[in-house]
Design an enzyme around this catalytic site. Sequence first.
Site, PDB file in Angstrom:
ATOM      1  N   CYS A 152      -6.716   1.270   5.097  1.00 19.49           N
ATOM      2  CA  CYS A 152      -6.656   0.272   6.167  1.00 19.49           C
ATOM      3  C   CYS A 152      -7.396   0.773   7.395  1.00 19.49           C
ATOM      4  O   CYS A 152      -6.905   1.658   8.114  1.00 19.49           O
ATOM      5  CB  CYS A 152      -5.203  -0.043   6.511  1.00 19.49           C
ATOM      6  SG  CYS A 152      -5.017  -1.196   7.884  1.00 19.49           S
ATOM      7  N   CYS A 173      -5.590  -0.073  10.727  1.00 22.08           N
ATOM      8  CA  CYS A 173      -4.406   0.764  10.964  1.00 22.08           C
ATOM      9  C   CYS A 173      -4.787   2.170  11.423  1.00 22.08           C
ATOM     10  O   CYS A 173      -4.153   2.723  12.328  1.00 22.08           O
ATOM     11  CB  CYS A 173      -3.574   0.878   9.692  1.00 22.08           C
ATOM     12  SG  CYS A 173      -3.187  -0.672   8.876  1.00 22.08           S
ATOM     13  N   ASP A 174      -5.790   2.764  10.808  1.00 22.24           N
ATOM     14  CA  ASP A 174      -6.033   4.193  10.970  1.00 22.24           C
ATOM     15  C   ASP A 174      -7.368   4.567  11.585  1.00 22.24           C
ATOM     16  O   ASP A 174      -7.623   5.749  11.840  1.00 22.24           O
ATOM     17  CB  ASP A 174      -5.924   4.878   9.591  1.00 22.24           C
ATOM     18  CG  ASP A 174      -4.545   4.705   8.970  1.00 22.24           C
ATOM     19  OD1 ASP A 174      -3.562   4.662   9.732  1.00 22.24           O
ATOM     20  OD2 ASP A 174      -4.454   4.604   7.732  1.00 22.24           O
TER      21      ASP A 174
END
Length: 306
Positions: free
Chosen positions: A136, A139-140
């Site tokens: 992701c 997300c990261d």
Amino acid sequence: MAERHDVVVIGAGPAGLTAAIYAARARLRTLVVDESIPGGQVKTTHKVSNYPGFPEDIKGSELAAAFAAQAERFGARIRRAVEITAHDLAGPVKTLELDEEETIEARAVIVATGAKPRPLGVPGEDVFKGRGISYCATCDGAYFEGKDIHVIGGGNSAVEESLFLTQFARSVTIVHQFHEFQAEPSSAQEALSNPKIRVLFGHEPRGFHGETALERLEVEELRTKERKQLRTDGVFVFIGMVPRTDLLARYVELAPGGYVETTDGMETKVPGLYAAGDIRVKRFRQITTAVADGTIAALAAQKYLR
């Protein structure tokens, strides 16, 4: 006593939330349950460029929030971060146990559980998942500020997320098994012309190595069979999705790949049980096709209940 509903929607992605909008507007007592927060895959997409009605790009998280807000405005309840710990969807009244402590019932259930990232299945992947390997970018990505990272894949997700990652990473190397991208031409050209992106065509990953965190990505050049280890600060994997149909496996026979066969009305072979979105057998899987599935499932459930 069990809490009674007309319709329970399992999954709060575009298909599930659209189904909830239509069911609630039809004055059906509607509950949506999801193991996370609403949005499905959309909420982790950094931008959406092809959803009708938005001439400018919109963040996936913003589109997801709008879906949820609209469903709630029409009266649907959304239960966030709950686990389905038991279920019986076979009879005329379907039951679900949430978090091992409460039971809900419904005459119709729409399953829209979506898909999850497909793993590579190469040595070291499980070891370094969350310690250098991510699925992701939204997300990261921020954790890789100024780092040199690799992306596995060559479809739309891989190319578009690579472009997104360039705002954080010092360099992004795309590793792709074929000799050209499968992404849309405009995205592919944008990636190829980006100075931060380089591409290893004709290569596949063969392993992940490091001590406490990921340090090296092992790849194989498919033409020569030569293997080499590449220094890396992180790897993002975008090689497709796997349908999340475990819940349905008890009630319907799954098609190859784990997908669910339905009628044009999103009906399964179990009366009152519907499937919508990326878990279905169909040719294309987009936000718009998920929304269409959710619409049809809710209308079919409405007709079934009346």
